[in-house]
Enzyme design. Structure first.
Site, mmCIF file in Angstrom:
data_model
loop_
_atom_site.group_PDB
_atom_site.id
_atom_site.type_symbol
_atom_site.label_atom_id
_atom_site.label_comp_id
_atom_site.label_asym_id
_atom_site.label_seq_id
_atom_site.Cartn_x
_atom_site.Cartn_y
_atom_site.Cartn_z
ATOM 1 C CB SER A 157 -0.959 -0.044 1.189
ATOM 2 O OG SER A 157 -1.927 0.974 1.117
ATOM 3 N NE ARG A 227 -8.646 1.494 10.851
ATOM 4 C CZ ARG A 227 -7.586 1.066 10.183
ATOM 5 N NH1 ARG A 227 -7.039 1.837 9.258
ATOM 6 N NH2 ARG A 227 -7.057 -0.111 10.417
ATOM 7 C CG ASP A 322 -6.408 -3.488 -3.648
ATOM 8 O OD1 ASP A 322 -7.217 -2.596 -3.320
ATOM 9 O OD2 ASP A 322 -5.172 -3.395 -3.486
ATOM 10 C CG HIS A 355 -5.793 -2.021 0.022
ATOM 11 N ND1 HIS A 355 -4.888 -1.969 -1.021
ATOM 12 C CD2 HIS A 355 -5.270 -1.243 1.012
ATOM 13 C CE1 HIS A 355 -3.867 -1.201 -0.682
ATOM 14 N NE2 HIS A 355 -4.068 -0.752 0.545
ATOM 15 C CG ASP A 356 -7.158 -4.857 5.073
ATOM 16 O OD1 ASP A 356 -6.360 -3.928 4.845
ATOM 17 O OD2 ASP A 356 -8.005 -4.817 5.984
#
Length: 382
Positions: A157, A227, A322, A355-356
């Site tokens: 990232s 968040r 992602d 994405h994680d």
């Protein structure tokens, strides 16, 4: 926490703070006269200092990438799945360096650090930092550690952006650049998500224009919302559907506005936990560094021209689901590298976690990463 540490763990680790007195000139035109970087290291540096690997963290990351700080820790460092004996970044072969970047909130000099000129926290007076600024500070860290050239600079990232920037700013100081789940620049949509997060923070009535330290307050609600928005972008629709679906916390609708769906409860929990450990001004800085990252900017948007100085070999990895930094963005990098006649290996990993996924050790991801780092180790005789 288990009764004993896993055999493939780096074990108990302790961070250390390194102070730098030489002023660091920043892209914004300001400078830091002195600063601290908090660092953890794993493994041993070999005699010719050729086996060092730098780990660059993402937005909410920090120096604690692997191992445990105490036997009471419930979880290891944020990338423990990839760093340790026998893991892709094998600490039996590599000397691994992980740091908290400037502007961070885990010990390195940042907005919550005392400004030596005022004796109070910098707050909004802390200068805006860029990826290139971080890389410059990391180069000084390498000098301090006696490392002339990294065997590899690795990041996912925002960390991948640093790995790419290293290859442009210090081309003779790394052999390999490993860029995972990253992008050569943010899209308009990504900048928009960051702006929503910043507005959530700055509109919190306890933000006090960034001087909330003086009020002994935290803009907790703004951080929570920031968040929550960010976390949605880190997950794929499929993974959220599989994990939560439309499952309710209780058996029937309550016809109100409290958290009724499990996904609502999960996001609130993630936001609450994050707001207890992260600094709001740091969040603003990190998202702006993301926005500004664009190595091709000074080359008329031509990334292949920006890549001209690079001497290293690249590994670029992306993940199929992602949508924050999609495979198309990695392919954009790879195509530019090929056009610039650079050595590059690329793989798109089929993984459902969005994405994680770069934090999750799926078999194909682990196999590719391990094989590549094994070659890096053999090149430097590790």
């Amino acid at each position: 926490m288990p009764d004993s540490l896993p055999s493939d763990s780096v074990g108990l680790v302790s961070p250390k703070t390194i102070h730098f007195d030489k002023p660091l000139e920043l892209a914004c035109g300001q400078s830091l006269e002195s600063y601290d970087l908090v660092v953890e290291t794993y493994g041993k540096l070999n005699a010719d200092a050729s086996n060092a690997v730098l780990i660059c963290h993402a937005l909410s990351g920090h120096h604690h990438a692997a191992g445990y700080h105490s036997l009471d820790d419930r979880k290891p460092g944020w990338w423990d799945s990839c760093i340790g004996p026998g893991k892709p970044i094998d600490t039996n072969r590599f000397f691994v360096v992980s740091l908290n970047n400037l502007g961070g909130c885990h010990g390195s000099t940042g907005p919550n650090s005392n400004n030596p000129e005022t004796g109070k926290p910098y707050g909004p007076d802390f200068p805006v930092v860029t990826v290139a600024d971080w890389v410059a500070s990391q180069a000084r860290l390498a000098d301090h550690l006696g490392i002339q050239q990294w065997a590899a600079v690795v990041g996912g990232s925002l960390g991948g952006m640093q790995a790419l920037q290293w290859s442009l700013d210090y081309p003779d100081r790394l052999r390999h650049s490993v860029v995972i789940a990253s992008t050569p620049r943010l899209t308009a949509q990504n900048i928009a998500f960051n702006e929503v997060a910043r507005q959530a923070i700055t509109s919190d009535r306890e933000f006090f224009e960034g001087r909330y330290y003086d009020e002994n307050l935290v803009p907790k609600r703004g951080l929570m919302l920031a968040r929550m928005v960010g976390h949605i972008t880190y997950l794929s629709d499929a993974s959220m559907g599989e994990k939560f679906g439309r499952e309710l916390r209780e058996e029937a609708y309550k016809f109100g506005f409290d958290a009724e769906f499990q996904v609502e409860s999960y996001l609130r929990y993630q936001g609450e936990r994050f707001s207890e450990t992260f600094d709001a001004n740091t969040y603003l800085l990190m998202t702006r560094a993301l926005d500004y990252f664009d190595p091709a900017y000074d080359f008329g948007g031509d990334l292949s021209k920006a890549l001209a100085p690079a001497q290293c070999e690249y590994l670029v990895l992306s993940f199929s689901t992602d949508w924050r930094f999609s495979p198309a963005r990695s392919e954009e990098m790879v195509n530019a590298m090929i056009s610039a006649r650079k050595r590059v290996s690329y793989a798109e990993i089929d993984a459902p976690w969005g994405h994680d996924a770069f934090l999750i050790p799926t078999p194909r991801y682990t196999d590719i990463f391990t094989a590549y780092m094994d070659r890096v180790a053999r090149e430097v005789g590790a």
